[in-house]
Scaffold this active site. Structure first.
Site, PDB file in Angstrom:
ATOM      1  N   TRP A 199      16.686   1.232  14.185  1.00 33.06           N
ATOM      2  CA  TRP A 199      15.823   0.456  13.358  1.00 33.06           C
ATOM      3  C   TRP A 199      15.711  -1.078  13.718  1.00 33.06           C
ATOM      4  CZ3 TRP A 199      17.793  -2.499   8.616  1.00 33.06           C
ATOM      5  CH2 TRP A 199      16.943  -2.807   7.992  1.00 33.06           C
ATOM      6  N   ASP A 366       2.355  -3.252  -1.171  1.00 30.96           N
ATOM      7  CA  ASP A 366       3.569  -2.683  -0.780  1.00 30.96           C
ATOM      8  C   ASP A 366       4.515  -1.958  -1.858  1.00 30.96           C
ATOM      9  OD1 ASP A 366       6.020  -1.810   1.048  1.00 30.96           O
ATOM     10  OD2 ASP A 366       4.348  -2.485   2.279  1.00 30.96           O
ATOM     11  N   ASP A 367       5.451  -1.470  -1.539  1.00 32.93           N
ATOM     12  CA  ASP A 367       6.264  -0.939  -2.440  1.00 32.93           C
ATOM     13  C   ASP A 367       6.610  -1.616  -3.848  1.00 32.93           C
ATOM     14  OD1 ASP A 367       8.247   0.702  -3.467  1.00 32.93           O
ATOM     15  OD2 ASP A 367       9.797   0.606  -1.705  1.00 32.93           O
ATOM     16  N   ARG A 443      19.126   5.403   1.310  1.00 34.60           N
ATOM     17  CA  ARG A 443      18.371   4.553   0.531  1.00 34.60           C
ATOM     18  C   ARG A 443      17.931   5.179  -0.849  1.00 34.60           C
ATOM     19  NH1 ARG A 443      12.361   2.047   1.058  1.00 34.60           N
ATOM     20  NH2 ARG A 443      12.983  -0.248   0.859  1.00 34.60           N
ATOM     21  N   TRP A 477       1.234   4.769   4.819  1.00 28.09           N
ATOM     22  CA  TRP A 477       2.089   6.089   4.192  1.00 28.09           C
ATOM     23  C   TRP A 477       3.509   5.907   4.913  1.00 28.09           C
ATOM     24  CZ3 TRP A 477      -0.076  11.231   2.711  1.00 28.09           C
ATOM     25  CH2 TRP A 477       0.997  12.342   2.629  1.00 28.09           C
ATOM     26  N   ASP A 478       4.475   5.439   4.152  1.00 24.48           N
ATOM     27  CA  ASP A 478       5.912   5.412   4.584  1.00 24.48           C
ATOM     28  C   ASP A 478       6.691   6.498   4.520  1.00 24.48           C
ATOM     29  OD1 ASP A 478       7.835   3.754   5.456  1.00 24.48           O
ATOM     30  OD2 ASP A 478       7.861   2.343   3.746  1.00 24.48           O
ATOM     31  N   CYS A 526       3.867   4.906   8.812  1.00 24.27           N
ATOM     32  CA  CYS A 526       5.217   3.935   8.872  1.00 24.27           C
ATOM     33  C   CYS A 526       6.234   4.847   8.497  1.00 24.27           C
ATOM     34  CB  CYS A 526       4.903   2.849   7.717  1.00 24.27           C
ATOM     35  SG  CYS A 526       6.292   1.876   7.429  1.00 24.27           S
ATOM     36  N   ASP A 548       9.986  -2.898  11.528  1.00 21.93           N
ATOM     37  CA  ASP A 548      10.206  -3.793  10.395  1.00 21.93           C
ATOM     38  C   ASP A 548      10.639  -5.162  10.830  1.00 21.93           C
ATOM     39  OD1 ASP A 548       9.510  -2.176   8.252  1.00 21.93           O
ATOM     40  OD2 ASP A 548      11.536  -1.221   7.848  1.00 21.93           O
TER      41      ASP A 548
HETATM   42  C1  DGJ Z   1       9.930   0.167   5.068  1.00 20.43           C
HETATM   43  C2  DGJ Z   1       8.773  -0.284   5.599  1.00 20.43           C
HETATM   44  O1  DGJ Z   1       8.691  -0.150   6.923  1.00 20.43           O
HETATM   45  C3  DGJ Z   1       8.387  -1.699   5.134  1.00 20.43           C
HETATM   46  O2  DGJ Z   1       7.249  -2.413   5.972  1.00 20.43           O
HETATM   47  C4  DGJ Z   1       8.173  -1.474   3.548  1.00 20.43           C
HETATM   48  O3  DGJ Z   1       7.110  -0.839   3.387  1.00 20.43           O
HETATM   49  C5  DGJ Z   1       9.534  -1.082   3.088  1.00 20.43           C
HETATM   50  N1  DGJ Z   1       9.685   0.132   3.599  1.00 20.43           N
HETATM   51  C6  DGJ Z   1       9.042  -0.758   1.588  1.00 20.43           C
HETATM   52  O4  DGJ Z   1       9.947   0.043   0.820  1.00 20.43           O
END
Ligand code: DGJ
Length: 737
Positions: A199, A366-367, A443, A477-478, A526, A548
């Site tokens: 990561w 985003d989130d 998480r 789409w994460d 993502c 990230d």
């Molecule tokens: C992980 C993603 O890679 C980030 O860009 C962001 O969207 C966070 N999650 C949000 O929780």
């Protein structure tokens, strides 16, 4: 392109524009053997490439001691009948034994390329773009068949391979291993290259000399992973960007995979890739079939650069699909690093408004917009807008963003559920789990069981409802965790080891449906950044959030490594604030912009917090990207200097007709009293003349508006002048005159 079959010599000769791949049938077709893969050759005496001779080895053909599975280069090797190297398949019969030999039965050659039902794959738009060979192998004792499929393309030096197992017997069979491709290459003097990482450090290039024994990479995470991309290459030791042999394999799959090279006792090398056999099993009842994912094989006689351009063109045009495939991609701004979970509708609108003023085209929320999600401890699965943050719901926000003149985009993480969510409270068995055991969180979340049809249907409904509820033009789409306790409440004990692969099939079904039903939506994949940057995801979602880590220096390596396989248009790259949130480093805005402009450009910062001077710079960057993005997104990439080899990096994009190009140069640390540096360009027409124009407002020894011969630019090069200071970058455009 052609697939030629010589009935007398029993040779299949597969040709792409520049390569040949040759399969022979020995012993009346008993075993399909690999004879050649490399630069294109004419059909001739390919069968002579197979060396016979006595060795102290098992003799599967009674009366003939000159052929043994122990060293035959088998096209799809098995285990238990004399080949001791790692097999491509392993099957357990109803009596518990695993000595299963697949021998040639028949074949057919088709125009075009049949789709791989339920799996992502490269495709053709008309039958004259490709030809496909299907080799049918059978096991006489059990009724197990394997159909090996090979597609060659008219316009790409690539071969797509996959295998379909069909059970035509009457007793159950368990597949224990089912790889997508295996190739036995002559000799063992190769370098092994792969993309490894973590990561925030995805796709670092690693290269080393191959040695005797097995070396490999794999993911057991239920995702293709940050740690190892499903890509491997063997290179001749002299190979570099522009010279030498490269044999590459890339798996069109997003789950656990394995890839390996084995150098055997006779100094030959077996290279293979496919689903990870670890913790895998698949029960085939009579009449059932199983299809492996597709592997893309690319041979390049001109080093890694040509290999990458083959992957890029194929993936840009015949892996990615949908309305956005051939469209210029919008410049986006994402609020994640600007606000994290802490925002109001007004704050978002302010960011959107400022962004619009700078020329940005898409605002991404985003989130944190749903349920009661103010941190990462809750609400995944409760896909309803948080009315405290967004009093008018998603629709009002999306409409207001649209009224500001921007597209509206939304983050979702549909594969996950928070234990603290209404969804989990209502359906505690909908996640991957083993009854009575701990459900390990990562998480603070669990993985929904996409191997279940009812879960897929429910998730599809929730997401379709959101997409229909507001003018949403883009989706991120994460997916933010790996799989543990891989078990499904819906599968019987004998099928539990199918769960992880069934999960991927369920996910692909949902993605296929959503992307077809909402064709106007631009999807970006993502997975905590680049944890699932693979061709499987790109088939449905034509771009991926690369990492990230948005630090410009780190991005030089991450994007360079990514570019080995994946095209720039698919590679999300954003400018963020300094000090950088991941590394703490402070780099100039110019370098951050130039690094991000090298791919699919956007921002990840609070546009309302910029100084006037910064805004002016941003405006210039945005305008500049709009001028060059057709080159970055649809041009051919030439890598010039590797950030893995020194303190500089450079690359360029050239239009298909070689009339235009854009050149990027970066120097990380300043050097006192350093040398006068120069670097050579590539991919231009040596006979053409080009006007050189610096795009960063700096005139230097190369001049501005000077006209150069393509030959001079490629054989003599440009001065690499950056001026003093760390973290410098340069940008030039070349236009044929
Ligand atoms: C992980 C993603 O890679 C980030 O860009 C962001 O969207 C966070 N999650 C949000 O929780």
């Amino acid at each position: 392109m052609a697939i030629l079959y010589d009935e007398v010599r029993r040779i299949f000769h597969l040709q792409t524009p520049g390569t040949s791949y040759v399969i022979g049938l020995v012993k009346d077709g008993a075993a399909p053997v690999h004879l050649y893969w490399g630069r294109k050759i004419r059909p001739g005496a390919e069968e002579r490439l197979l060396r016979r001779g006595w060795r102290h080895a098992p003799a599967p053909f009674p009366g003939d001691n000159t052929l043994s599975y122990d060293w035959l280069p088998l096209e799809y090797p098995g285990y238990g009948t004399g080949d001791f190297r790692h097999p491509a398949y392993e099957a357990q019969l109803d009596d518990g034994t695993t000595a299963v030999e697949l021998i040639y039965d028949s074949h057919r050659i088709l125009r075009g390329k049949p789709p791989l039902e339920g799996l992502p794959a490269v495709y053709v738009e008309s039958d004259d773009e490709a030809e496909t060979l299907e080799l049918v192998l059978v096991n006489r004792y059990s009724g197990l068949k394997a159909v090996l499929s090979y597609t060659v393309f008219a316009r790409h030096d690539a071969i797509a391979r996959s295998v379909r197992f069909v059970h035509e017997g009457d007793r159950p069979i368990r597949l224990l291993r089912a790889l997508s491709a295996s190739v036995d290459l002559p000799g063992s003097r190769y370098d092994w290259l792969h993309l490894s990482g973590a990561w925030l450090r995805e796709r670092m290039i690693e290269r080393r000399r191959l040695t005797t024994g097995t070396q490999g990479i794999e993911s057991r995470r239920g995702a293709s992973s940050h740690q190892h991309n499903p890509f491997i290459a063997l290179l001749s030791p002299d190979a570099d960007e522009d010279h030498g042999d490269v044999y590459a394999m890339n798996l069109v799959y997003s789950g656990s995979f394995a890839a390996q090279a084995e150098v055997d006792q006779y100094g030959t090398t077996r290279l293979s890739i496919g689903l990870n056999p670890f913790d895998f099993g698949w029960l085939l009842e009579p009449g059932e079939s199983f299809r492996t994912p597709e592997a893309i094989l690319v041979y390049s006689a001109e080093g890694l650069g040509a290999m990458s351009r083959t992957f890029h063109r194929l993936y840009r045009t015949r892996l990615c699909r949908g309305t956005h495939r051939d469209r210029i991609r919008p410049i986006l701004i994402n609020n994640w690093e600007a606000t994290y979970f802490d925002f109001t509708e007004e704050k978002l609108l302010e960011i959107a408004r400022s962004a619009r003023g700078l020329g940005i085209e898409l605002f991404v929320l985003d989130d944190g917009w749903f349920g009661k999600r103010n941190d990462d401890t809750s609400s995944l699965g409760d896909w309803k807008a948080n009315e405290r943050k967004l009093p008018g719901g998603l629709r009002r926000l999306a409409e207001r963003v649209r009224d500001e003149g921007l597209l509206f985009g939304l983050w979702i993480e549909p594969e996950m559920v928070s234990p603290d969510s209404d969804l989990y409270r209502a359906h505690p068995d909908w996640c991957l789990h083993v009854p009575g055991r701990r459900r390990t969180e990562m998480r603070n979340q669990l993985v929904l069981d996409f191997s279940r049809e009812d879960v897929c249907e429910a998730v599809y409904r929730m997401i379709a409802d959101i997409l229909s509820s507001a003018p949403i033009g883009y989706v991120k789409w994460d997916m933010n965790r790996n799989m543990t306790e891989i078990g499904s409440a819906a599968l019987p004990p004998e099928r539990q080891r199918e769960t992880a692969h069934r999960y991927m099939l369920g996910l692909y079904r949902v993605l296929d449906r959503l992307t077809r039903e909402f064709p106007h939506v631009l999807f970006e994949g993502c997975a905590s950044g680049g944890g699932r940057f693979d061709p499987g995801m790109l088939h449905y979602m034509p771009q991926t959030w690369t990492s990230d880590n948005t630090d410009a220096v780190a991005r030089l390596k991450i994007q360079y490594g990514t570019s080995l396989v994946y095209p720039a248009i698919a590679t999300g790259a954003h400018v963020s604030a300094v000090p950088n949130h991941q590394t703490g480093r402070v780099t100039p805005l110019d370098m951050r912009a130039h690094a991000a402009m090298s791919a699919n450009f956007g921002y990840e910062l609070d546009a309302t917090a910029l100084t006037e001077e910064e805004k002016e710079q941003l405006r210039r960057h945005v305008a500049l990207y709009k001028e060059i993005r057709h080159l970055v997104q649809f041009g051919d990439l030439y890598r010039l200097l590797s950030p893995f080899e020194g303190d500089e990096a450079a690359w360029m994009y050239v239009s298909e007709d070689r009339a235009e190009a854009v050149v990027f140069y970066f120097r990380v640390l300043a050097e006192a009293n350093g040398p006068f540096r120069r670097f050579r360009l590539k991919g231009l027409d040596p006979d053409a003349a080009y006007r050189l124009e610096p795009l960063d407002g700096r005139e230097d020894a190369n001049g501005s508006g000077s006209v150069y011969g393509g030959d001079q630019l490629m054989w003599a090069g440009l001065h690499a002048e950056t001026g003093p200071g760390d973290f410098r970058s340069r940008l030039w455009r070349l236009t044929r005159v």
